[in-house]
Design an enzyme around this catalytic site. Structure first.
Site, PDB file in Angstrom:
ATOM      1  N   SER A 137       1.918  -7.862   1.782  1.00  0.00           N
ATOM      2  CA  SER A 137       0.899  -6.932   2.249  1.00  0.00           C
ATOM      3  C   SER A 137      -0.141  -6.718   1.148  1.00  0.00           C
ATOM      4  O   SER A 137      -0.752  -7.678   0.698  1.00  0.00           O
ATOM      5  CB  SER A 137       1.551  -5.631   2.721  1.00  0.00           C
ATOM      6  N   GLN A 138      -0.351  -5.488   0.685  1.00  0.00           N
ATOM      7  CA  GLN A 138      -1.267  -5.300  -0.436  1.00  0.00           C
ATOM      8  C   GLN A 138      -0.849  -6.172  -1.612  1.00  0.00           C
ATOM      9  O   GLN A 138      -1.697  -6.769  -2.297  1.00  0.00           O
ATOM     10  CB  GLN A 138      -1.293  -3.834  -0.859  1.00  0.00           C
TER      11      GLN A 138
ATOM     12  N   HIS B  17       4.707  -6.787  10.807  1.00  0.00           N
ATOM     13  CA  HIS B  17       4.264  -6.772   9.412  1.00  0.00           C
ATOM     14  C   HIS B  17       5.413  -6.981   8.425  1.00  0.00           C
ATOM     15  O   HIS B  17       5.169  -7.256   7.245  1.00  0.00           O
ATOM     16  CB  HIS B  17       3.534  -5.464   9.111  1.00  0.00           C
TER      17      HIS B  17
ATOM     18  N   ASP C 111       1.803  -9.110  13.938  1.00  0.00           N
ATOM     19  CA  ASP C 111       1.501  -8.143  12.881  1.00  0.00           C
ATOM     20  C   ASP C 111       0.263  -7.333  13.265  1.00  0.00           C
ATOM     21  O   ASP C 111      -0.844  -7.871  13.314  1.00  0.00           O
ATOM     22  CB  ASP C 111       1.254  -8.900  11.576  1.00  0.00           C
TER      23      ASP C 111
ATOM     24  N   TYR D  48       0.836  -1.205   0.000  1.00  0.00           N
ATOM     25  CA  TYR D  48       0.000   0.000   0.000  1.00  0.00           C
ATOM     26  C   TYR D  48       0.863   1.245   0.000  1.00  0.00           C
ATOM     27  O   TYR D  48       1.804   1.369   0.792  1.00  0.00           O
ATOM     28  CB  TYR D  48      -0.888  -0.031   1.241  1.00  0.00           C
TER      29      TYR D  48
END
Length: 324
Positions: free
Chosen positions: A183-184, A300, A271, A93
């Site tokens: 992640s994204q 994360h 996370d 992101y």
């Protein structure tokens, strides 16, 4: 940092089974058919980079959602005999494609490699849909009033079209295209494995975002999910349900059961951005062969370089490694 979610033993048993939205498959089949029907000629422009003599570097554009051009970097090991296995990587992101020298792991390991710029987040791919309502600086609520106008409809389509583009490259073995991201980017890799099922050979799904939205919005303390929580706090109960009805069309929890390619997941049990239960929820529902690396004391960032090494080993063991 403490544990942010359920204990590991409970995560192994966490298997929510919400019903997928009615018409989900038709929604995506129509979306992708329209994008592909628009066509558009990709461009591959070699970039002379004396600082990266081991690679052939190209600035690329390929048609994404609405036929709109999506930027990327293509890196191929110089002098490699093709056709090569390929990796398409999606980004976290707020990240864009950056500079080629930031993305050397997979081409160094012998893969043809495409890193996709992220529309509206990177510098080189705009999201030309200004009419979509948006309530916060981030993108999580852009167009969230309907699946047709939601921002991630466009981004998921770009991700699938990136695979279409790479499979057509002369240097690439179209049967050995891997999607990857964290992640994204991990959420995009999972979604692409589902939406381009049969076109993807494997998926590397690191600490994925965009999973089990309802729980994530309720418990994530930092990161993009709170954008949705803040938005919902300002609206009626009816709007809350309409929002989650939109998000369900993009939820890895529903898409995971539609993917058959083998996948390697990872999760950090500390996370706070992508809660571990949301990762395990989609992992358990993933239909293809799957493995997961659990990093008990990771946030994360996940397993960092140790996870990257594990990815290369895992791909090699499945016949998807590059030749020495």
């Amino acid at each position: 940092m403490p544990l942010t979610d359920l204990p590991y033993e409970d995560l192994l048993e966490y298997r929510p089974e919400p019903a997928a939205p009615e018409g989900l498959d038709a929604f995506w089949a129509d979306t992708l058919a329209r994008a592909r029907a628009l066509g558009g000629e990709p461009s591959v422009t070699p970039v002379a980079d004396a600082l990266l003599p081991a690679f052939e570097v190209s600035d690329v554009r390929f048609p994404g959602y609405g036929g709109e051009p999506v930027a990327g970097w293509l890196l191929v090991p110089r002098g490699a005999a093709g056709p090569l296995p390929a990796v398409v990587e999606y980004l976290g992101y707020s990240q864009g494609r950056g500079l080629p020298l930031e993305r050397l792991l997979f081409p160094s390991a012998g893969y043809a490699y495409l890193v996709m710029d992220t529309r509206g987040q990177g510098h080189d791919t705009p999201d030309p849909h200004p009419g979509d309502p948006q309530w916060f600086a981030g993108l999580m609520t852009r167009g969230v009033e309907s699946p047709e106008r939601y921002y991630y409809r466009r981004l998921y389509t770009d991700a699938v079209r990136a695979v279409d583009f790479v499979r057509g490259l002369p240097q690439v073995d179209a049967d050995r295209v891997v999607v990857a991201g964290a992640s994204q980017g991990g959420g995009l890799a999972l979604a692409t494995a589902a939406l381009a099922d049969g076109l993807v050979a494997a998926a590397l799904v690191d600490v994925p975002f965009l999973q089990h939205f309802r729980r994530a919005v309720e418990i994530a303390g930092v990161g993009p999910y709170p954008e949705i929580a803040e938005y919902l706090g300002l609206h009626s109960r009816e709007q809350v349900e309409r929002t989650f009805a939109t998000l369900a069309h993009f939820d890895g929890l529903h898409l995971a059961s539609r993917a058959s390619a083998p996948a390697l997941f990872s999760v950090g049990l500390m996370d706070p951005v992508c809660p571990p239960s949301t990762v395990f929820a989609s992992y358990h529902r993933y239909a293809g062969h799957k493995d997961i690396e659990v990093w008990r004391f990771a946030d994360h960032a996940g397993g960092r370089s140790s996870q990257q090494r594990r990815q290369l080993e895992w791909l090699r063991d499945r016949g998807l490694g590059a030749k020495a």
